[in-house]
Design a protein around this motif. Structure first.
Motif, mmCIF file in Angstrom:
data_model
loop_
_atom_site.group_PDB
_atom_site.id
_atom_site.type_symbol
_atom_site.label_atom_id
_atom_site.label_comp_id
_atom_site.label_asym_id
_atom_site.label_seq_id
_atom_site.Cartn_x
_atom_site.Cartn_y
_atom_site.Cartn_z
ATOM 1 N N ASN A 86 0.854 -1.186 0.000
ATOM 2 C CA ASN A 86 0.000 0.000 0.000
ATOM 3 C C ASN A 86 0.887 1.232 0.000
ATOM 4 O O ASN A 86 1.665 1.442 0.932
ATOM 5 C CB ASN A 86 -0.890 0.041 1.247
ATOM 6 C CG ASN A 86 -1.825 -1.129 1.321
ATOM 7 O OD1 ASN A 86 -2.507 -1.439 0.366
ATOM 8 N ND2 ASN A 86 -1.852 -1.795 2.463
ATOM 9 N N SER A 87 0.763 2.039 -1.029
ATOM 10 C CA SER A 87 1.568 3.246 -1.152
ATOM 11 C C SER A 87 1.127 4.305 -0.150
ATOM 12 O O SER A 87 -0.059 4.420 0.174
ATOM 13 C CB SER A 87 1.428 3.813 -2.566
ATOM 14 O OG SER A 87 2.031 5.083 -2.656
ATOM 15 N N ASP A 88 2.096 5.102 0.315
ATOM 16 C CA ASP A 88 1.774 6.263 1.151
ATOM 17 C C ASP A 88 1.244 7.416 0.305
ATOM 18 O O ASP A 88 0.783 8.415 0.843
ATOM 19 C CB ASP A 88 3.017 6.746 1.912
ATOM 20 C CG ASP A 88 3.442 5.798 3.007
ATOM 21 O OD1 ASP A 88 2.671 4.872 3.343
ATOM 22 O OD2 ASP A 88 4.560 5.986 3.540
ATOM 23 N N GLU A 89 1.323 7.292 -1.020
ATOM 24 C CA GLU A 89 0.866 8.290 -1.986
ATOM 25 C C GLU A 89 1.547 9.640 -1.784
ATOM 26 O O GLU A 89 0.933 10.695 -1.908
ATOM 27 C CB GLU A 89 -0.657 8.401 -1.956
ATOM 28 C CG GLU A 89 -1.320 7.094 -2.341
ATOM 29 C CD GLU A 89 -2.822 7.157 -2.421
ATOM 30 O OE1 GLU A 89 -3.384 8.271 -2.540
ATOM 31 O OE2 GLU A 89 -3.443 6.089 -2.375
ATOM 32 N N ASP A 90 2.833 9.581 -1.487
ATOM 33 C CA ASP A 90 3.662 10.768 -1.345
ATOM 34 C C ASP A 90 4.323 11.025 -2.696
ATOM 35 O O ASP A 90 5.133 10.211 -3.149
ATOM 36 C CB ASP A 90 4.719 10.533 -0.267
ATOM 37 C CG ASP A 90 5.662 11.696 -0.074
ATOM 38 O OD1 ASP A 90 5.652 12.645 -0.902
ATOM 39 O OD2 ASP A 90 6.434 11.663 0.900
ATOM 40 N N PRO A 91 4.006 12.143 -3.378
ATOM 41 C CA PRO A 91 4.584 12.397 -4.693
ATOM 42 C C PRO A 91 6.117 12.485 -4.681
ATOM 43 O O PRO A 91 6.763 12.208 -5.689
ATOM 44 C CB PRO A 91 3.986 13.736 -5.128
ATOM 45 C CG PRO A 91 2.976 14.106 -4.116
ATOM 46 C CD PRO A 91 3.086 13.180 -2.952
ATOM 47 N N ARG A 93 8.047 10.568 -2.799
ATOM 48 C CA ARG A 93 8.533 9.185 -2.635
ATOM 49 C C ARG A 93 7.422 8.232 -3.068
ATOM 50 O O ARG A 93 6.762 7.614 -2.236
ATOM 51 C CB ARG A 93 8.915 8.941 -1.174
ATOM 52 C CG ARG A 93 10.065 9.843 -0.717
ATOM 53 C CD ARG A 93 10.397 9.632 0.726
ATOM 54 N NE ARG A 93 11.050 8.328 0.887
ATOM 55 C CZ ARG A 93 11.210 7.729 2.051
ATOM 56 N NH1 ARG A 93 10.767 8.283 3.162
ATOM 57 N NH2 ARG A 93 11.817 6.569 2.121
ATOM 58 N N PRO A 94 7.198 8.090 -4.370
ATOM 59 C CA PRO A 94 6.048 7.334 -4.865
ATOM 60 C C PRO A 94 6.043 5.856 -4.511
ATOM 61 O O PRO A 94 4.988 5.228 -4.516
ATOM 62 C CB PRO A 94 6.095 7.539 -6.380
ATOM 63 C CG PRO A 94 7.521 7.889 -6.665
ATOM 64 C CD PRO A 94 8.021 8.621 -5.448
ATOM 65 N N ASN A 95 7.201 5.290 -4.193
ATOM 66 C CA ASN A 95 7.257 3.860 -3.856
ATOM 67 C C ASN A 95 7.312 3.613 -2.356
ATOM 68 O O ASN A 95 7.419 2.457 -1.929
ATOM 69 C CB ASN A 95 8.447 3.194 -4.544
ATOM 70 C CG ASN A 95 8.250 3.125 -6.041
ATOM 71 O OD1 ASN A 95 7.142 2.928 -6.516
ATOM 72 N ND2 ASN A 95 9.316 3.318 -6.789
ATOM 73 N N GLN A 96 7.244 4.663 -1.553
ATOM 74 C CA GLN A 96 7.236 4.482 -0.096
ATOM 75 C C GLN A 96 5.878 3.947 0.324
ATOM 76 O O GLN A 96 4.845 4.457 -0.105
ATOM 77 C CB GLN A 96 7.514 5.805 0.623
ATOM 78 C CG GLN A 96 7.503 5.693 2.140
ATOM 79 C CD GLN A 96 8.589 4.781 2.692
ATOM 80 O OE1 GLN A 96 9.693 4.741 2.181
ATOM 81 N NE2 GLN A 96 8.275 4.037 3.721
ATOM 82 N N GLY A 97 5.894 2.926 1.165
ATOM 83 C CA GLY A 97 4.629 2.387 1.633
ATOM 84 C C GLY A 97 4.799 1.202 2.562
ATOM 85 O O GLY A 97 5.914 0.857 2.967
ATOM 86 N N GLU A 98 3.685 0.609 2.881
ATOM 87 C CA GLU A 98 3.648 -0.539 3.785
ATOM 88 C C GLU A 98 3.445 -1.806 2.966
ATOM 89 O O GLU A 98 2.577 -1.867 2.089
ATOM 90 C CB GLU A 98 2.502 -0.386 4.781
ATOM 91 C CG GLU A 98 2.404 -1.542 5.754
ATOM 92 C CD GLU A 98 1.302 -1.336 6.764
ATOM 93 O OE1 GLU A 98 1.625 -1.118 7.943
ATOM 94 O OE2 GLU A 98 0.116 -1.366 6.355
ATOM 95 N N TRP A 99 4.252 -2.812 3.276
ATOM 96 C CA TRP A 99 4.152 -4.116 2.629
ATOM 97 C C TRP A 99 3.638 -5.138 3.630
ATOM 98 O O TRP A 99 3.963 -5.072 4.811
ATOM 99 C CB TRP A 99 5.516 -4.542 2.088
ATOM 100 C CG TRP A 99 5.875 -3.793 0.853
ATOM 101 C CD1 TRP A 99 6.628 -2.662 0.760
ATOM 102 C CD2 TRP A 99 5.450 -4.100 -0.470
ATOM 103 N NE1 TRP A 99 6.702 -2.254 -0.533
ATOM 104 C CE2 TRP A 99 5.993 -3.125 -1.312
ATOM 105 C CE3 TRP A 99 4.668 -5.109 -1.021
ATOM 106 C CZ2 TRP A 99 5.776 -3.117 -2.684
ATOM 107 C CZ3 TRP A 99 4.461 -5.116 -2.388
ATOM 108 C CH2 TRP A 99 5.009 -4.131 -3.205
ATOM 109 N N HIS A 100 2.852 -6.063 3.130
ATOM 110 C CA HIS A 100 2.305 -7.154 3.933
ATOM 111 C C HIS A 100 2.816 -8.477 3.372
ATOM 112 O O HIS A 100 2.729 -8.715 2.171
ATOM 113 C CB HIS A 100 0.772 -7.167 3.875
ATOM 114 C CG HIS A 100 0.153 -5.951 4.463
ATOM 115 N ND1 HIS A 100 -0.349 -5.920 5.728
ATOM 116 C CD2 HIS A 100 -0.020 -4.702 3.952
ATOM 117 C CE1 HIS A 100 -0.821 -4.719 5.978
ATOM 118 N NE2 HIS A 100 -0.630 -3.959 4.910
#
Length: 145
Positions: A86-91, A93-100
């Motif tokens: 799930n992306s943090d939707e930060d323009p 850092r577009p690939n920053q997010g949480e992985w499960h």
């Protein structure tokens, strides 16, 4: 009624291991995606390649409508190991997010029906996956059962 029965007898139980990173694609929807949230091929391939160092054998299976499905085996037990992000939707850092990383123990129909042989936080594979993610330097590695 059926929902309460399924919750009580545990048709399936999943251990959800989460981490945060920007190392994998969460921003570019591939032309082969089933839908817009099928990220995880690169994470799955990395994880499958990293787990043998922890004694876990794994293979990438396929894309699913939520991410990617993989198979893992540890100490003679087979697990379905799914990956979704799930992306943090930060323009910036577009690939920053949480992985499960979701683990489910392979069980027979009778075991599922009777609620037996379920995965738990104490399954040794859980610690192996957690250690692999931490050793890679991913942030906020945690386990939800």
């Amino acid at each position: 009624m059926l929902r309460r029965w399924a919750e009580h007898w545990g048709r399936f139980v999943i251990i959800d291991i989460t981490c945060r990173t920007d190392r994998f694609n969460l921003s570019i929807v591939g032309p082969d995606f089933i839908n817009d949230c099928c990220f995880g091929e690169d994470f799955s391939r990395w994880l499958v390649a990293a787990l043998p160092a922890a004694g876990v054998q794994a293979d990438v299976i396929c894309m699913e409508d939520f991410g990617w499905a993989n198979q893992a085996e540890y100490q003679g037990i087979t697990y379905l190991m799914c990956v979704a992000g799930n992306s943090d939707e930060d323009p910036q850092r577009p690939n920053q997010g949480e992985w499960h990383v979701m683990l489910e123990r392979q069980r027979s129909f009778a075991e599922k029906l009777l609620g037996r042989n379920r995965i738990s936080r104490d399954d040794a594979i859980v610690d192996r996956v957690v250690a692999t993610l931490r050793e890679a330097g991913y942030a906020d590695v945690s386990v939800e059962a």
